[in-house]
Design an enzyme around this catalytic site. Structure first.
Site, short mmCIF file in Angstrom:
data_model
loop_
_atom_site.label_atom_id
_atom_site.label_comp_id
_atom_site.label_asym_id
_atom_site.label_seq_id
_atom_site.Cartn_x
_atom_site.Cartn_y
_atom_site.Cartn_z
N PHE A 1 -16.34 2.94 5.46
CA PHE A 1 -14.95 3.35 5.26
C PHE A 1 -14.50 3.30 3.78
CE2 PHE A 1 -14.90 -1.18 6.44
CZ PHE A 1 -14.15 -1.73 5.41
N ASN B 1 -2.38 -0.49 7.18
CA ASN B 1 -1.88 -1.84 7.49
C ASN B 1 -0.93 -2.41 6.43
OD1 ASN B 1 -3.73 -2.47 5.54
ND2 ASN B 1 -5.10 -3.65 6.87
N GLU C 1 -8.49 -10.02 -9.17
CA GLU C 1 -7.53 -8.97 -8.89
C GLU C 1 -6.34 -9.03 -9.86
OE1 GLU C 1 -8.76 -8.78 -4.15
OE2 GLU C 1 -6.75 -9.49 -4.67
N TYR D 1 -11.78 -2.73 -4.75
CA TYR D 1 -12.48 -2.91 -3.47
C TYR D 1 -14.01 -2.94 -3.64
CZ TYR D 1 -8.22 -2.34 -0.63
OH TYR D 1 -7.00 -2.51 -0.02
N HIS E 1 -1.81 -5.60 1.07
CA HIS E 1 -3.06 -6.26 0.69
C HIS E 1 -2.74 -7.65 0.19
CE1 HIS E 1 -6.83 -7.14 -1.46
NE2 HIS E 1 -6.03 -7.62 -2.41
N LYS F 1 0.83 -1.21 0.00
CA LYS F 1 0.00 0.00 0.00
C LYS F 1 0.88 1.27 0.00
CE LYS F 1 -4.00 -2.25 2.11
NZ LYS F 1 -5.02 -2.18 3.19
N THR G 1 -6.31 -8.26 9.64
CA THR G 1 -6.61 -6.96 9.04
C THR G 1 -6.26 -5.82 9.99
OG1 THR G 1 -8.38 -7.96 7.74
CG2 THR G 1 -8.46 -5.57 8.01
N ARG H 1 -2.17 -14.61 3.15
CA ARG H 1 -2.95 -13.92 4.19
C ARG H 1 -2.34 -14.15 5.58
NH1 ARG H 1 -7.33 -10.40 3.03
NH2 ARG H 1 -8.41 -11.21 4.86
N ARG I 1 2.04 -7.27 9.01
CA ARG I 1 1.31 -6.23 9.77
C ARG I 1 1.71 -6.24 11.24
NH1 ARG I 1 -4.33 -7.75 6.71
NH2 ARG I 1 -4.17 -6.30 4.94
P1 DAT Z 1 -8.07 -7.11 4.28
O1 DAT Z 1 -7.20 -6.02 3.71
O2 DAT Z 1 -7.42 -7.75 5.48
O3 DAT Z 1 -8.53 -8.10 3.25
P2 DAT Z 1 -10.75 -5.98 4.10
O4 DAT Z 1 -10.77 -6.52 2.72
O5 DAT Z 1 -11.89 -6.32 5.00
O6 DAT Z 1 -9.41 -6.41 4.87
O7 DAT Z 1 -10.65 -4.40 4.06
C1 DAT Z 1 -9.82 -3.76 3.12
C2 DAT Z 1 -9.04 -2.67 3.82
O8 DAT Z 1 -9.95 -1.67 4.31
C3 DAT Z 1 -8.26 -3.14 5.07
O9 DAT Z 1 -7.00 -3.64 4.73
C4 DAT Z 1 -8.19 -1.89 5.87
C5 DAT Z 1 -9.47 -1.17 5.55
N1 DAT Z 1 -10.50 -1.43 6.56
C6 DAT Z 1 -11.09 -2.63 6.81
N2 DAT Z 1 -12.00 -2.53 7.79
C7 DAT Z 1 -12.01 -1.21 8.16
C8 DAT Z 1 -12.71 -0.46 9.14
N3 DAT Z 1 -13.63 -1.03 9.92
N4 DAT Z 1 -12.43 0.87 9.25
C9 DAT Z 1 -11.51 1.43 8.45
N5 DAT Z 1 -10.80 0.79 7.51
C10 DAT Z 1 -11.04 -0.53 7.37
MG MG Z 2 -9.74 -7.85 1.60
#
Ligand code: DAT
Ligand code: MG
Length: 150
Positions: A59, A114, A128, A51, A117, A11, A93, A87, A104
């Site tokens: 968010f 974090n 992706e 996303y 990805h 990121k 996350t 992962r 992380r």
């Molecule tokens: P990951 O990146 O572990 O797959 P995700 O796909 O649920 O997690 O979310 C994508 C990204 O969005 C994550 O890396 C950080 C951000 N994120 C996730 N949950 C969040 C939240 N509750 N508030 C703010 N940012 C969030």
């Molecule tokens: Mg994800």
């Protein structure tokens, strides 16, 4: 499968903090094979697609805006169980819940920063990889394979 592929991305904060080499190193030394890599400053529209599954989350707008704020490193790694293992190597996350030894857990403290990805399923990985590498990945023989897999 030994040929399973996952999409891993450093990121913007990971690029700015000089963590690109560290993250690549972990996947390389674990035994995964690098089959695509580029530094790219992608648009908000591109991250909206990346996303899309999160589009209803509160968010989402902030996430998309932040991710488009600077360059990211886009990679495809191939190897046994690469999606799930990737992962695991990334960690939870929320970095506060990530075990030490994970990316992380070693380099992040906040959910929105974090560092990396990783695809969450083989199906997401395929989507992706198509989104980030429409030109396709690179095919070559790894000389290490015989020393990594029995
Ligand atoms: P990951 O990146 O572990 O797959 P995700 O796909 O649920 O997690 O979310 C994508 C990204 O969005 C994550 O890396 C950080 C951000 N994120 C996730 N949950 C969040 C939240 N509750 N508030 C703010 N940012 C969030
Ligand atoms: Mg994800």
């Amino acid at each position: 499968s030994v040929k399973e592929r996952t999409y891993i991305m450093v990121k913007p904060e990971g690029v700015q903090r000089g963590l690109v080499g560290e993250i690549i190193k972990r996947f390389e030394t674990r035994g995964f094979k690098l089959i695509a890599l580029k530094l790219v400053h992608a648009t908000k529209e591109h991250f909206e697609k990346h996303y899309a599954d999160l589009s209803t989350k509160p968010f989402y707008p902030g996430l998309v805006k932040y991710m488009a704020s600077g360059p990211v490193v886009a990679m495809v790694w191939e190897g046994l169980d690469s999606v799930k293992t990737g992962r695991t190597m990334l960690g939870a996350t929320n970095p506060l819940a990530s075990a030490p030894g994970t990316i992380r857990g070693d380099y992040a403290l906040s959910l929105g920063r974090n560092v990396c990805h990783g695809s969450d399923s083989v199906e997401s990985a395929e989507k992706e990889i198509k989104l980030w590498f429409p030109e396709g990945v690179v095919q070559y023989e790894s000389s290490q394979a015989a020393w990594i897999f029995e």
